[in-house]
Scaffold this motif. Structure first.
Motif, PDB file in Angstrom:
ATOM      1  N   HIS A  12       0.842  -1.195   0.000  1.00 23.23           N
ATOM      2  CA  HIS A  12       0.000   0.000   0.000  1.00 23.23           C
ATOM      3  C   HIS A  12       0.878   1.247   0.000  1.00 23.23           C
ATOM      4  O   HIS A  12       1.857   1.333   0.755  1.00 23.23           O
ATOM      5  N   LEU A 168       3.277   2.165 -11.482  1.00 23.52           N
ATOM      6  CA  LEU A 168       2.180   2.676 -10.671  1.00 23.52           C
ATOM      7  C   LEU A 168       0.985   2.757 -11.608  1.00 23.52           C
ATOM      8  O   LEU A 168       0.811   3.729 -12.340  1.00 23.52           O
ATOM      9  N   THR A 169       0.191   1.707 -11.597  1.00 25.15           N
ATOM     10  CA  THR A 169      -0.981   1.648 -12.468  1.00 25.15           C
ATOM     11  C   THR A 169      -2.203   1.371 -11.611  1.00 25.15           C
ATOM     12  O   THR A 169      -2.368   0.270 -11.090  1.00 25.15           O
ATOM     13  N   GLY A 170      -3.040   2.392 -11.489  1.00 23.60           N
ATOM     14  CA  GLY A 170      -4.263   2.250 -10.716  1.00 23.60           C
ATOM     15  C   GLY A 170      -5.488   2.419 -11.583  1.00 23.60           C
ATOM     16  O   GLY A 170      -6.572   2.698 -11.082  1.00 23.60           O
ATOM     17  N   THR A 171      -5.295   2.241 -12.883  1.00 27.42           N
ATOM     18  CA  THR A 171      -6.346   2.561 -13.849  1.00 27.42           C
ATOM     19  C   THR A 171      -6.788   1.320 -14.621  1.00 27.42           C
ATOM     20  O   THR A 171      -6.246   0.228 -14.467  1.00 27.42           O
ATOM     21  N   ARG A 174      -4.660  -1.622 -16.666  1.00 27.81           N
ATOM     22  CA  ARG A 174      -3.730  -2.600 -16.078  1.00 27.81           C
ATOM     23  C   ARG A 174      -3.751  -3.916 -16.849  1.00 27.81           C
ATOM     24  O   ARG A 174      -2.708  -4.557 -17.023  1.00 27.81           O
ATOM     25  N   ASN A 196       3.785  -3.558  -9.215  1.00 26.56           N
ATOM     26  CA  ASN A 196       2.810  -2.482  -9.048  1.00 26.56           C
ATOM     27  C   ASN A 196       2.568  -2.259  -7.560  1.00 26.56           C
ATOM     28  O   ASN A 196       2.912  -3.106  -6.723  1.00 26.56           O
ATOM     29  N   LEU A 198      -0.279  -0.560  -4.371  1.00 27.85           N
ATOM     30  CA  LEU A 198      -1.676  -0.612  -3.945  1.00 27.85           C
ATOM     31  C   LEU A 198      -2.090   0.759  -3.409  1.00 27.85           C
ATOM     32  O   LEU A 198      -1.247   1.603  -3.135  1.00 27.85           O
ATOM     33  N   SER A 200      -2.859   4.383  -3.288  1.00 27.47           N
ATOM     34  CA  SER A 200      -2.430   5.446  -4.196  1.00 27.47           C
ATOM     35  C   SER A 200      -1.292   5.000  -5.099  1.00 27.47           C
ATOM     36  O   SER A 200      -0.860   5.746  -5.979  1.00 27.47           O
ATOM     37  N   GLY A 202      -1.485   2.043  -6.928  1.00 23.72           N
ATOM     38  CA  GLY A 202      -1.933   1.165  -8.001  1.00 23.72           C
ATOM     39  C   GLY A 202      -2.947   0.128  -7.554  1.00 23.72           C
ATOM     40  O   GLY A 202      -3.407   0.112  -6.410  1.00 23.72           O
ATOM     41  N   VAL A 203      -3.276  -0.759  -8.486  1.00 24.20           N
ATOM     42  CA  VAL A 203      -4.281  -1.799  -8.242  1.00 24.20           C
ATOM     43  C   VAL A 203      -3.633  -3.175  -8.060  1.00 24.20           C
ATOM     44  O   VAL A 203      -4.309  -4.193  -8.082  1.00 24.20           O
TER      45      VAL A 203
END
Length: 315
Positions: A12, A168-171, A174, A196, A198, A200, A202-203
């Motif tokens: 995270h 950093l892929t939170g969109t 992915r 990646n 978690l 802020s 990423g997913v």
């Protein structure tokens, strides 16, 4: 067999507070649970999150703490990346490679900021290649870089066998990025270690891919640390013998009978690309692309403009 144990650490990431203490704590946990680990890789911008208002010059106290931790555990350490301020005011998205003696042996700045969304971030222009003695050659790229195969082409053409790839892929893209990681491993006959974050950061869904595009590990959407022992001899065998005894991709590219005009700015072969609209963030109700002319028409118009400009310049 040339084995080497690399651990990805998916954790995270807080956007408003430093994550450095949490990262250092996870390194201690990693080495207590998996003392055979030889390298640890964090996600992009793990240390301070995605806001460039927390940018700071390199080197800095946080990097020094990572150096101390690497020295303590005799561990290769890539602490993701952080925003770096330069004396001329530019901000870069930069990472360092720390060896088991705590030395910084390489530094890399992301070549392709995620424009138009990453406003105010400058691009790096130097590749990152480093050797792990008696093991093999490693390269580093960051997130959006992997969408541009030229970046990996440059690295693997210089012998890189393992691509370390903090993201950093939170969109919603992915899934596409995972597909690209697998395709990159097969295209360039290398390992891809894609980490990646978690929250802020990423997913999640980090993964390690071998040179045959086989996924050796894929995380889900929770904290994870995943040491994977890779075998560099598999890379060397496949590059000589081919993927499953079939495609010898690097050698085929080496022996190609064509040069690509697209890489020569003076060739005019990028006329269609130049005719596309501006690189900008989409707006509500945007009809971008829907009202565009047929690509053939766009190309003809671009060529006509180029010819007209040439006539004006030459009189």
């Amino acid at each position: 067999m040339t084995p080497f144990a690399i651990a990805g650490i998916q954790m995270h990431v807080d956007a408003l507070h430093s994550n450095v203490d949490a990262m250092l704590h996870r390194v201690d946990i990693l080495m207590a649970r998996f003392p055979w680990t030889q390298m640890a890789v964090f996600s992009e911008l793990a240390a301070h999150g995605p806001l460039h208002r927390f940018a700071k010059p390199f080197p800095n106290d946080d990097i020094a703490r990572f150096q101390e931790k690497a020295r303590k555990h005799k561990l290769w350490l890539i602490p993701g990346s952080m925003f770096e301020t330069k004396p001329d005011g530019r901000i870069l998205n930069s990472s360092v490679v720390i060896d088991p003696d705590g030395n910084i042996v390489a530094k890399y700045s992301k070549m392709f900021p995620f424009r138009p969304y990453e406003e105010g971030i400058s691009a790096g222009n130097e590749f990152c290649i480093f050797d792990v003695p008696e093991v093999g050659r490693f390269g580093l790229s960051i997130c959006y870089d992997i969408w541009f195969p030229e970046t990996t082409r440059q690295l693997t053409s210089q012998g890189v066998e393992v691509l370390l790839h903090p993201v950093l892929t939170g969109t919603a893209d992915r899934e596409a990025e995972i597909a690209i990681a697998r395709a990159t491993a097969a295209q360039f006959q290398c390992y891809v270690v894609d980490v990646n974050g978690l929250g802020s950061g990423g997913v999640g869904r980090s993964l390690v891919v071998d040179p045959s595009a086989m996924v050796l590990h894929q995380s889900a959407g929770q904290d994870d640390m995943f040491p994977i022992e890779i075998d560099l001899d598999q890379v060397r065998r496949q590059r000589e013998f081919g993927l499953k005894g079939l495609g010898q991709v690097l050698k085929s590219f080496r022996d190609r009978e064509v040069n690509f005009p697209i890489y020569d700015p003076s060739s005019g072969s990028d006329a269609y690309l130049r005719a596309l609209g501006p690189l900008e963030t989409p707006k509500q109700g945007s009809l971008a692309g829907l009202s565009a002319a047929d690509p053939r028409t766009m190309l003809e118009e671009a060529e006509e403009k180029a010819i007209a400009n040439w006539h004006r310049e030459t009189g």
